[in-house]
Design an enzyme around this catalytic site. Structure first.
Site, mmCIF file in Angstrom:
data_model
loop_
_atom_site.group_PDB
_atom_site.id
_atom_site.type_symbol
_atom_site.label_atom_id
_atom_site.label_comp_id
_atom_site.label_asym_id
_atom_site.label_seq_id
_atom_site.Cartn_x
_atom_site.Cartn_y
_atom_site.Cartn_z
ATOM 1 N N ASP A 7 0.857 -1.192 0.000
ATOM 2 C CA ASP A 7 0.000 0.000 0.000
ATOM 3 C C ASP A 7 0.890 1.238 0.000
ATOM 4 O O ASP A 7 1.638 1.466 0.955
ATOM 5 C CB ASP A 7 -0.908 -0.011 1.232
ATOM 6 C CG ASP A 7 -2.028 1.007 1.169
ATOM 7 O OD1 ASP A 7 -1.902 1.999 0.424
ATOM 8 O OD2 ASP A 7 -3.031 0.809 1.867
ATOM 9 N N ARG A 33 -0.379 4.407 -0.511
ATOM 10 C CA ARG A 33 -1.216 5.599 -0.367
ATOM 11 C C ARG A 33 -0.728 6.520 0.739
ATOM 12 O O ARG A 33 -0.211 6.074 1.749
ATOM 13 C CB ARG A 33 -2.670 5.193 -0.114
ATOM 14 C CG ARG A 33 -3.294 4.503 -1.307
ATOM 15 C CD ARG A 33 -4.682 4.024 -1.020
ATOM 16 N NE ARG A 33 -4.663 2.953 -0.025
ATOM 17 C CZ ARG A 33 -5.741 2.312 0.399
ATOM 18 N NH1 ARG A 33 -6.932 2.645 -0.056
ATOM 19 N NH2 ARG A 33 -5.643 1.342 1.292
#
Length: 193
Positions: free
Chosen positions: A124, A126
């Protein structure tokens, strides 16, 4: 992070009376925030990671469109809240082209996390600095967050936003996304209740 407020206008939709606000990040990408009613602490908030395949094309491989729709419905029913739509979050931050490459690996048996890792990315990538900057624009420092993702809570709090309540946003699975949802629970720690 510095953001620029570009414009705002009424945006009624099937869920209720929203206002859309557009913000530009330092790279020039535009991120919309929808508000409903009076925005005051603590605000009911959904931070939604942009997903072209799900949100626009209705992919059954994920639950993104269902979560987006359910978020707007919950905010409208509450009479006040905000939805921040982060456009650079496609594929947990790897971009559309790489997300489709990851889909191809998933078609060969990998799960969504393993596929990202196989492509040389973290599970991830983000970042929520833009969301935090948008919240500061509205003088929001406390939120009731619509999410299943504990990492999103930690990221917001690291940027100075107090998450005083987590509200679940689980949607039913289907034949095409059951393993995806299970991977989110098992490998990414998403909370299913």
């Amino acid at each position: 992070m510095k953001i620029d407020h570009i414009s705002s206008a009424a945006l009624p939709n099937r869920y209720g009376a929203f206002t859309i606000h557009v913000f530009a990040d330092p790279q020039g990408s535009e991120h919309p925030a929808l508000t409903c009613g009076d925005i005051a602490n603590p605000v009911l908030l959904r931070i939604h990671s942009g997903c072209m395949t799900g949100d626009i094309f209705g992919s059954l491989r994920c639950d993104c469109q269902e979560q987006l729709n359910l978020s707007m419905e919950k905010i409208a029913q509450a009479g006040a809240g905000m939805l921040i739509y982060l456009r650079h979050h496609e594929g947990r931050g790897i971009g559309l082209g790489n997300k489709i490459r990851a889909y191809a690996l998933q078609d060969q048996g990998q799960d969504t996390v393993t596929a990202n890792l196989s492509l040389g990315f973290a599970a991830d990538l983000r970042d929520y600095a833009i969301a935090a900057a948008i919240l500061r624009h509205f003088a929001v420092s406390q939120v009731r967050l619509l999410t299943n993702n504990p990492a999103k809570i930690a990221a917001l709090e690291a940027h100075g936003t107090a998450v005083i309540e987590r509200l679940p946003l689980w949607t039913p699975g289907n034949l095409h996304n059951d393993s995806y949802l299970e991977t989110k629970r098992q490998k990414l720690g998403h909370i299913s209740e």
